[in-house]
Scaffold this active site. Structure first.
Site, short mmCIF file in Angstrom:
data_model
loop_
_atom_site.label_atom_id
_atom_site.label_comp_id
_atom_site.label_asym_id
_atom_site.label_seq_id
_atom_site.Cartn_x
_atom_site.Cartn_y
_atom_site.Cartn_z
N HIS A 505 0.85 -1.20 0.00
CA HIS A 505 0.00 0.00 0.00
C HIS A 505 0.88 1.24 0.00
CE1 HIS A 505 -3.34 2.65 1.63
NE2 HIS A 505 -2.28 3.28 2.13
N GLU A 506 1.88 1.26 0.90
CA GLU A 506 2.75 2.43 0.98
C GLU A 506 3.60 2.59 -0.28
OE1 GLU A 506 1.98 4.46 3.10
OE2 GLU A 506 0.92 3.23 4.55
N HIS A 509 1.59 4.24 -2.92
CA HIS A 509 1.40 5.69 -2.79
C HIS A 509 2.39 6.47 -3.66
CE1 HIS A 509 -1.89 6.50 -0.19
NE2 HIS A 509 -1.41 5.85 0.85
N GLU A 565 -6.05 6.89 -1.47
CA GLU A 565 -5.93 5.74 -0.57
C GLU A 565 -6.50 4.48 -1.21
OE1 GLU A 565 -4.24 5.59 2.14
OE2 GLU A 565 -3.77 7.73 2.22
N ASP A 569 -4.61 1.07 -1.80
CA ASP A 569 -5.14 -0.21 -1.32
C ASP A 569 -5.20 -1.23 -2.46
OD1 ASP A 569 -5.48 0.29 1.36
OD2 ASP A 569 -7.62 0.72 1.23
#
Length: 657
Positions: A505-506, A509, A565, A569
């Protein structure tokens, strides 16, 4: 900065808190994954009176808080010598816990700050007092802050800040929003009671609050909503400081900057130009009294948590109404939070060194490398990016930095905090005010200086993780590296469904609608071709559409607010899924079950509605349920077919990374 959300001591892997098989309602797996995994738990779970939610992240945080407070009780009883800054942390914790002293002091520590505001009778007075007001952290209808220049992140630049509102978001002030009628009376009553506690008469307090509300209402239409703030592309608006200083005919910005910095900088970055374009109409002789009263209300409100128990209880009424908490945080826990909030890296260093081990760190770093390899392979074989954009994306991935566990050293700022104890005449409020001033000065002194790229923005004792686009770095504090996110006693597939998906997830980003604006050094720099960016925007629109309008907590999900987000995800879950399949013991049933487990949350209706309005993350239940529908492996793992509640047509499945 992008977090996985907006604390359990077994970071190396104690009891796995995987749901027992008999707690999973397998009859629901094809219709509602979240309910299948968490429904039975939800029926019996109770939200603590001082909480707005329970489950998932909150339970881990609670466990860490309990463990640390127990440790601190033992440490205080032992009465051993500790070096700074831990020794200063202990002093502040004890000072915060001394409610007998806080009650005896009453409003006295606050009164000089209120009197300073009261003594300002015109703009000449204000301009003369401004440097001191800024350095002391007084509430003002504008502000400066220093952080990396978005187009040259090696150097710290000056930014113009806008004031906060009494209610959580600009949208609360829009016509026909029932939340205003529900919440503003609660705020009004609380603010008046706080002023009475500060020795204003009841009539004076009511008049001050009504005046302050007029100013607050005047500001509201001119600041960004949470949805608008979520778009980083609109943040970078550099102006010559001389031009910016002309925003006001009454506030002397140039003299203020000259006083604060020795000489005003050439440039300031204005994240909300509309506010400063209209500043003269907001802050002028006609609004001066309302502005001053707005400052008084904000001052007494911000101080309430550092004063007596009556102040603390009264000052939390509005936030409890917003979140649905039945009670204020217990005294001891509130004292711990206060000390931890001041010495975050100090207590994080203690926690990580005691409860986080090298074996877990090495295993997590292996997972990160595995995820990066999956991402690199996907980028290399991407069929919609041009060669030039693809190469830049891979370069950014190669330059991505990783921090796991805890920083190498505690931030120097925390060494500057020296507590004046009770026996030397110190009060909690005066100490906290002084620390606030030290923090502000530390920030202002960074202007024009090199950025410390090693600095952590989060305590190691925090159950969270983040990607910093200005540094192109991902950070995983020790506290999140525990079950159900991660444990050496869980299977690799369970770990990939938990911390693996968080890690990916990070990483994602870096390539979401905001992260994709920044290059491998963290600079705001368009490295996309127009065709590639147009195609990406269409994919992002599909993600907006997938979530937009989903009914939740009496409202509807805002797809634009949550898009970055949701992209993270989606990319994170897909990447972790592939990485899990690369392990010898992979089991996709375990993977998806644990993904649903980590988003377990039972919350008050008020808290759900608050998050729906301001949180850039989709509701936890939807994060668990919607994203899995985009993965083909989910359908084969649970034999989901057309007609099942979890089924989504292949052409509607969103696949970006």
């Amino acid at each position: 900065m992008k977090n996985i959300i907006s604390k359990a001591t077994d970071a190396q892997g104690g009891q796995s808190s995987q749901p027992a098989e008999d707690s999973i309602d397998k009859s629901l797996l094809k219709d509602d994954l979240y309910k299948a995994v968490n429904g039975r738990w939800e029926k019996t779970a109770e939200i603590p009176a001082d909480h707005s939610s329970t489950g998932g992240f909150m339970d881990l945080n609670d466990n860490i808080d309990k463990q640390l407070m127990k440790d601190l009780d033992d440490i205080i009883k032992e009465n051993k010598h500790y070096d700074a800054p831990f020794s200063e942390f202990l002093k502040l914790y004890e000072l915060a816990r001394n409610f007998k002293k806080r009650d005896a002091d009453g409003a006295d520590p606050l009164k000089p700050y209120l009197e300073k505001i009261e003594s300002i009778t015109n703009f000449d007075d204000l301009n003369q007092a401004l440097p001191e007001l800024v350095k002391e952290g007084h509430p003002l209808p504008f502000g400066f802050w220093v952080e990396p220049d978005m187009k040259n992140t090696k150097v710290n630049a000056l930014f113009a800040a806008v004031p906060g509102l009494f209610l959580p978001d600009r949208t609360y002030y829009e016509k026909n929003n029932p939340a205003y009628k529900q919440l503003m009376p609660v705020f009004t009553k609380m603010a008046s009671q706080l002023l009475v506690l500060a020795d204003y008469s009841s009539n004076e307090a009511d008049e001050i609050v009504e005046s302050a509300k007029r100013f607050d209402a005047k500001i509201a239409p001119n600041v960004k909503s949470a949805e608008e703030s979520a778009d980083y592309s609109k943040m970078y608006n550099p102006q010559k400081f001389a031009y910016f200083s002309e925003s006001s005919s009454h506030v002397d910005f140039m003299n203020l900057a000259d006083t604060l910095f020795g000489k005003a900088p050439e440039q300031i970055i204005v994240t909300e130009p509309k506010f400063y374009e209209r500043f003269d109409g907001l802050v002028n002789s006609d609004t001066f009294t309302d502005m001053k009263n707005w400052m008084l209300v904000n001052m007494v409100r911000s101080a309430s948590g550092y004063l007596s128990e009556e102040f603390r209880q009264t000052g939390s009424v509005f936030s409890r109404a917003l979140s649905g908490k039945k009670e204020a945080t217990p005294q001891k826990k509130s004292a711990f939070y206060l000390a931890e909030g001041t010495f975050g890296q100090t207590i994080g260093d203690y926690y990580a060194k005691k409860y986080f081990g090298p074996k877990a760190k090495a295993d997590v770093e292996h997972m990160v490398r595995s995820m990066i390899a999956v991402y690199k392979n996907r980028l290399s074989n991407n069929d919609w990016l041009s060669k030039a954009t693809r190469e830049k994306a891979i370069l950014k991935l190669n330059k991505l930095e990783l921090q796991v566990g805890y920083p190498d050293h505690i931030d120097e700022l925390e060494y500057k905090f020296k507590v004046t104890p009770e026996d030397e005449g110190g009060t909690l409020f005066e100490n906290m005010s002084r620390f606030g001033a030290i923090s502000i000065q530390d920030t202002l002194e960074k202007l024009g200086k090199p950025v410390d790229r090693t600095k952590w923005e989060m305590s190691a004792a925090t159950v969270n993780a983040y990607y910093e686009p200005f540094k192109n770095i991902i950070v995983f504090p020790a506290a999140i590296l525990q079950a159900p996110f991660y444990s050496l006693k869980q299977t690799s597939s369970q770990n990939y469904g938990g911390i693996g998906a968080v890690i990916a997830h990070e990483i994602s980003h870096a390539f979401d609608n905001n992260g994709s604006l920044f290059d491998e050094l963290g600079n705001l720099n368009n490295w996309w071709t127009k065709e590639d960016h147009d195609h990406f925007s269409k994919l992002a629109d599909k993600m907006i559409k997938e979530f937009d309008g989903i009914p939740y907590a009496g409202g509807k999900v805002n797809g634009k607010l949550t898009v970055s987000e949701n992209i993270a995800d989606g990319g994170g879950l897909s990447c972790a899924n592939e990485a899990a399949k690369n392990e010898k013991d992979y089991n996709l049933y375990d993977f998806f079950i644990n993904w649903a487990k980590v988003w377990r949350m039972k919350a008050t209706e008020q808290y759900k509605q608050l998050l729906l309005n301001i949180d850039v993350h989709a509701p936890a239940e939807l994060r668990a349920n919607v994203q899995v529908k985009n993965l083909d492996d989910f359908y084969s793992t649970f034999d989901v077919k057309p007609g099942d509640g979890m089924y989504m047509r292949p052409e509607d499945r969103v696949k970006i990374w």
